[in-house]
Scaffold this active site. Structure first.
Site, mmCIF file in Angstrom:
data_model
loop_
_atom_site.group_PDB
_atom_site.id
_atom_site.type_symbol
_atom_site.label_atom_id
_atom_site.label_comp_id
_atom_site.label_asym_id
_atom_site.label_seq_id
_atom_site.Cartn_x
_atom_site.Cartn_y
_atom_site.Cartn_z
ATOM 1 N N LYS A 54 6.454 1.369 1.482
ATOM 2 C CA LYS A 54 7.542 2.313 1.644
ATOM 3 C C LYS A 54 7.410 2.658 2.957
ATOM 4 O O LYS A 54 8.629 2.731 3.738
ATOM 5 C CB LYS A 54 7.733 3.171 0.412
ATOM 6 N N GLN A 98 6.757 9.310 -6.710
ATOM 7 C CA GLN A 98 6.041 8.178 -7.104
ATOM 8 C C GLN A 98 5.411 8.335 -8.425
ATOM 9 O O GLN A 98 4.835 8.973 -9.045
ATOM 10 C CB GLN A 98 4.872 8.011 -6.162
ATOM 11 N N ASP A 121 16.087 6.874 -5.610
ATOM 12 C CA ASP A 121 15.628 6.209 -6.755
ATOM 13 C C ASP A 121 16.551 5.839 -7.754
ATOM 14 O O ASP A 121 16.600 4.950 -8.677
ATOM 15 C CB ASP A 121 14.407 6.972 -7.711
#
Ligand code: NAP
Length: 282
Positions: A54, A98, A121
């Site tokens: 990322k 995460q 997300d």
């Protein structure tokens, strides 16, 4: 004849190169870069790889990405305070926690603490709900990436039977909604589905997001289907998907590899969501 491979890596790079131009425009107009904050609690080695990927993608497109790495014995209220602080920070457009969090953390409670306009997300109930009712929102990156892969590979969705295997909140369910939105006829299978093959064999489009190597064998695929393998399984032989690639290749018309299929698209969609969030924040 062997199936055509859908090259997710190449498609993701094309999307990233367009994003790079749009990010540069945003930077010139807003006088700042879009900002992404990644919160990583603990030391899960797989998380380290995902986070590095990322960070690299953010760098390629010009997004300012900061990783907040916290020890696994972090108190839940300290994590909550970090989220609050990032919610208030005008330089931060996207916040990502995460997964997985260490045992004992209620992941859902932390996702819900993220300001929905920064939930890149697309996991917050507000974004998931808006997807459900067809309103604009930040969309879950993996299923969004799958739709873009299908579009890039010229796979018609309208009127086709799409079978989704897996009903998780982050992949299967939003995937089914996004395929419906594309006017596919959608069937969702899960661990209690009897005779899985009888259903997957009906899919003109088969999206598999389970987390079991070789769950889908060649005889479970409709000849000429498009197969999208979301699975990412770490085995002794390396990374593999949920679909037996060698068998699927002999039956399907189009197929994504693992790695190099859905994975790079998920990251590209995260970058796109971060830019979208920045554009809304101004
Ligand atoms: P998850 O939350 O564990 O969900 C798995 C789903 O598969 C569940 O709905 C489960 O059914 C279903 N399932 C389990 N065994 C099954 C079986 N034998 N037959 C049919 N369905 C079965 O997993 P997830 O987070 O959705 O992830 C799925 C896979 O995708 C994992 O390998 C993950 O690493 C990968 N993934 C990849 C990306 C990417 O960017 N490429 C992103 C996210 C996830 P029940 O609901 O009945 O338990």
């Amino acid at each position: 004849m062997a199936a055509e491979r859908i090259d997710g890596k190449a498609i993701a790079r094309m999307i990233e190169s367009e994003l790079k131009t749009q990010v540069a425009r945003f930077r010139a107009e807003a006088g700042r870069a879009p900002g992404l904050a990644v919160i990583w609690v603990g030391d899960n080695p797989a998380s380290a790889v995902y986070i590095r990927n990322k960070e690299r993608a953010a760098k390629r497109v010009g997004i300012e990405s900061v990783t907040y790495h916290m020890p696994s014995d972090t108190a839940p209220q300290v994590l909550m305070q970090r989220i609050e602080q990032l919610n208030q920070d005008a330089r931060v457009d996207g916040i990502l926690i995460q997964s997985p969090l260490p045992a004992g953390f209620d992941e859902r409670a932390f996702v819900e603490a993220i300001e929905p306009s920064k939930d890149v997300d697309g996991f917050h109930a507000v974004n998931a709900g808006n997807l459900m009712i067809g309103r604009p929102c930040l969309r879950a990156c993996t299923p969004k990436g799958v739709i873009r892969l299908l579009q890039a590979a010229d796979v018609k969705m309208e009127g086709r039977h799409a079978v989704v295997v897996g009903r998780s909140t982050i992949v299967g369910k939003p995937q089914a909604l996004m395929l419906l939105e594309q006017n596919a006829t959608v069937t969702v299978c899960h661990s209690r589905t009897p005779d899985l093959g009888a259903i997957t064999r009906q899919g003109d489009i088969l999206v598999v997001a389970v987390g079991r190597p070789n769950l889908i064998r060649g005889d479970m695929i409709k000849p000429g289907a498009t197969v999208i393998d979301v699975g990412m399984n770490r085995t002794e032989a390396g990374l593999c998907g949920d679909v037996c690639f060698e068998e699927a290749e002999q039956v399907a018309a189009k197929l994504t590899p693992v790695p190099g299929g859905v994975g790079p698209m998920t990251i590209a969609m995260l970058m796109e969501n971060t830019l979208e969030a920045a554009q809304r924040h101004g």
